[in-house]
Scaffold this active site. Structure first.
Site, PDB file in Angstrom:
ATOM      1  N   LYS A  54       7.976 -26.852  64.377  1.00  0.00           N
ATOM      2  CA  LYS A  54       7.803 -27.840  63.300  1.00  0.00           C
ATOM      3  C   LYS A  54       6.880 -28.965  63.758  1.00  0.00           C
ATOM      4  CE  LYS A  54      12.123 -26.564  61.183  1.00  0.00           C
ATOM      5  NZ  LYS A  54      13.582 -26.683  61.173  1.00  0.00           N
ATOM      6  N   GLN A  98      18.048 -31.048  62.630  1.00  0.00           N
ATOM      7  CA  GLN A  98      18.092 -29.599  62.878  1.00  0.00           C
ATOM      8  C   GLN A  98      19.548 -29.119  62.899  1.00  0.00           C
ATOM      9  OE1 GLN A  98      15.349 -27.459  63.195  1.00  0.00           O
ATOM     10  NE2 GLN A  98      16.950 -25.913  63.109  1.00  0.00           N
ATOM     11  N   ASP A 121      14.567 -31.430  53.570  1.00  0.00           N
ATOM     12  CA  ASP A 121      15.194 -30.114  53.413  1.00  0.00           C
ATOM     13  C   ASP A 121      15.568 -29.862  51.943  1.00  0.00           C
ATOM     14  OD1 ASP A 121      15.262 -28.660  55.752  1.00  0.00           O
ATOM     15  OD2 ASP A 121      16.989 -29.765  56.560  1.00  0.00           O
TER      16      ASP A 121
END
Ligand code: NAP
Length: 289
Positions: A54, A98, A121
């Site tokens: 990422k 995460q 997200d």
């Protein structure tokens, strides 16, 4: 018939180029570069790889990233207070914690604490609510990726019968809602669904998000259908990855390969959401991508 391949790698590269151009345009207009904060608790090997890729993708496209790598014994309170600081930090546009976090931390509290305008997200209940009324800006990555794969392959969604097998909050349900927003006629199937094959056989667009290797077989597919395979199955001791869908290429019109189909889209969406979040926070219209 031999199905056409929906090339997720190629489409994700196309989108990356669009993001790069939009990031440069935003910098020219405002002097600001979108910034993603990535938070990792503990040193889980798979999570370290995800976080690394990422950060690398941010660099590649001209976005800024800051990372907070915390020890596994970090308390829930400490993690929540870091999220509060990132929520208040105007230089941070998107926050990604995460998952999974260590067992002593309540995942749902973390999800609720991230500010909805920085929720890249797209899992915060506020954003899930916007999704359900067709007004979402920060969309869950895999679901958004599926819609982009279909659209950019020239597959019409409006008016089509769509079956989504799987109803998880992170992929199945948001995919069904996005297909509905595109005017598909959507049936959501799950483990209690009766006559599953009858439903899948009538679907022009079939999305499988089950998590069982080769669960969808050729006899469950309508002639000419677009079949999207979200499943990822890793085999212990091998690098080979399998999907939910067996070989349906003689029956389907389009298929997404595993790997190289839906997978590459998920990370791209994270970057799109960071860009969208930055535009929203700067009170600018959303980017075209
Ligand atoms: P999940 O939360 O376990 O959900 C699985 C769904 O499948 C559930 O809704 C379950 O129904 C349904 N199901 C199970 N057995 C079934 C059956 N026999 N018939 C019909 N439906 C059945 O999984 P998930 O998080 O959505 O992930 C699913 C798969 O997608 C996994 O392989 C995961 O690794 C993969 N994935 C891939 C990406 C990507 O980027 N490509 C991203 C996320 C996930 P119930 O609700 O009734 O239990």
């Amino acid at each position: 018939m031999s199905a056409k391949i929906i090339d997720g790698k190629k489409i994700s590269e196309e989108i990356k180029n669009e993001i790069k151009a939009e990031v440069a345009e935003l910098a020219a207009k405002t002097g600001k570069t979108p910034c993603l904060a990535v938070v990792l608790v503990g040193a889980d090997a798979a999570s370290l790889i995800y976080v690394g890729s990422k950060k690398k993708a941010c660099e590649e496209l001209g976005l800024r990233s800051v990372s907070h790598e915390l020890p596994a014994e970090t308390t829930e309170e400490e993690l929540l207070s870091l999220i509060d600081r990132l929520n208040d930090d105007a230089s941070v546009n998107g926050i990604l914690v995460q998952m999974p976090v260590p067992a002593h931390i309540d995942e749902s509290k973390i999800l609720l604490r991230v500010s909805p305008v920085k929720d890249v997200d797209g899992f915060h209940p506020y954003n899930a609510g916007l999704l359900s009324i067709g007004k979402s800006v920060l969309k869950p990555g895999t679901a958004w990726g599926i819609i982009e794969l279909l659209k950019r392959s020239g597959i019409e969604i409006a008016g089509k019968n769509c079956a989504v097998v799987g109803r998880s909050n992170i992929v199945g349900k948001p995919t069904a809602l996005l297909l509905l927003a595109e005017n598909g006629t959507v049936t959501v199937c799950h483990s209690k669904t009766q006559n599953l094959a009858e439903i899948t056989k009538s679907a022009d667009i079939l999305v499988s998000v089950v998590g069982k290797k080769h669960f969808i077989t050729q006899d469950m597919v309508k002639e000419g259908a677009a079949v999207v395979d979200v499943g990822i199955h890793r085999v212990e001791g091998s690098k080979k990855i399998y999907g939910d869908v067996a070989d349906v290429s003689e029956k389907a019109g389009w298929v997404t390969p595993v790997p190289g189909g839906v997978g590459p889209m998920t990370i791209v969406c994270l970057l799109v959401n960071t860009l969208r979040a930055a535009c929203m926070q700067a009170k600018l219209p959303p980017p075209a991508v």
